[in-house]
Design a protein around this motif. Structure first.
Motif, short mmCIF file in Angstrom:
data_model
loop_
_atom_site.label_atom_id
_atom_site.label_comp_id
_atom_site.label_asym_id
_atom_site.label_seq_id
_atom_site.Cartn_x
_atom_site.Cartn_y
_atom_site.Cartn_z
N HIS A 60 0.84 -1.21 0.00
CA HIS A 60 0.00 0.00 0.00
C HIS A 60 0.86 1.25 0.00
O HIS A 60 0.58 2.23 -0.71
CB HIS A 60 -0.96 0.00 1.19
CG HIS A 60 -2.10 -0.92 1.02
ND1 HIS A 60 -2.51 -1.78 2.00
CD2 HIS A 60 -2.93 -1.13 -0.03
CE1 HIS A 60 -3.54 -2.48 1.57
NE2 HIS A 60 -3.81 -2.10 0.34
N ARG A 61 1.94 1.23 0.77
CA ARG A 61 2.86 2.37 0.80
C ARG A 61 3.53 2.52 -0.57
O ARG A 61 3.69 3.63 -1.06
CB ARG A 61 3.90 2.17 1.92
CG ARG A 61 4.91 3.27 2.01
CD ARG A 61 4.29 4.58 2.49
NE ARG A 61 5.30 5.61 2.49
CZ ARG A 61 5.27 6.69 1.72
NH1 ARG A 61 4.24 6.92 0.94
NH2 ARG A 61 6.23 7.56 1.76
N ASP A 64 1.27 4.24 -2.90
CA ASP A 64 1.26 5.69 -2.63
C ASP A 64 2.48 6.37 -3.24
O ASP A 64 2.37 7.44 -3.85
CB ASP A 64 1.22 5.96 -1.13
CG ASP A 64 -0.10 5.58 -0.48
OD1 ASP A 64 -1.11 5.42 -1.20
OD2 ASP A 64 -0.11 5.44 0.77
N VAL A 65 3.65 5.77 -3.07
CA VAL A 65 4.88 6.33 -3.63
C VAL A 65 4.79 6.35 -5.16
O VAL A 65 5.16 7.35 -5.79
CB VAL A 65 6.12 5.54 -3.16
CG1 VAL A 65 7.37 5.97 -3.93
CG2 VAL A 65 6.32 5.73 -1.65
N ALA A 67 2.14 6.58 -6.98
CA ALA A 67 1.23 7.68 -7.34
C ALA A 67 1.93 9.03 -7.19
O ALA A 67 1.75 9.92 -8.05
CB ALA A 67 -0.02 7.64 -6.47
N ASP A 68 2.74 9.19 -6.15
CA ASP A 68 3.49 10.44 -5.97
C ASP A 68 4.47 10.65 -7.12
O ASP A 68 4.62 11.77 -7.62
CB ASP A 68 4.26 10.43 -4.65
CG ASP A 68 3.37 10.51 -3.43
OD1 ASP A 68 2.17 10.88 -3.57
OD2 ASP A 68 3.87 10.21 -2.32
N TRP A 84 11.22 7.29 -1.27
CA TRP A 84 10.99 5.89 -1.63
C TRP A 84 12.14 4.96 -1.27
O TRP A 84 12.02 3.74 -1.39
CB TRP A 84 10.65 5.74 -3.10
CG TRP A 84 11.78 5.94 -4.05
CD1 TRP A 84 12.71 5.02 -4.42
CD2 TRP A 84 12.10 7.12 -4.76
NE1 TRP A 84 13.58 5.56 -5.32
CE2 TRP A 84 13.22 6.86 -5.55
CE3 TRP A 84 11.53 8.39 -4.83
CZ2 TRP A 84 13.80 7.82 -6.39
CZ3 TRP A 84 12.11 9.33 -5.65
CH2 TRP A 84 13.22 9.03 -6.42
#
Length: 89
Positions: A60-61, A64-65, A67-68, A84
């Protein structure tokens, strides 16, 4: 939520597509991170890595990374590598 094969395959294909698109535009940070994420997903698909609760938190993290990094590429803004580094090792 579920670590069923179809979900893992769908996420793998999405990350693979992002990696390919990033490669076409020479977005090296995005390509490198997506490659590591894709490799981890491939290990889950092949059974070499179990889809534990802790691994799902990391996944999940990683999403998120990813997507960033996509957002940063779109907006032409930098994302510091420390954002990251811990997740991609």
């Amino acid at each position: 939520g579920q670590a069923d094969a179809e979900t893992v395959n769908a996420v793998f294909r999405s990350v693979h597509s992002i990696k390919g698109g990033a490669g076409a535009f020479q977005l090296s940070d995005l390509v490198q991170f997506a490659h590591k994420f894709e490799t981890c997903l491939d290990h889950v698909r092949s059974g070499r890595l179990a889809a534990t609760t802790d691994l799902m938190k990391v996944m999940h993290r990683a999403a998120d990374v990813l997507a960033d990094l996509v957002r940063a590429a779109r907006d032409n803004t930098p994302v510091p590598p420390e954002a990251w580094e811990g997740i991609a090792n």
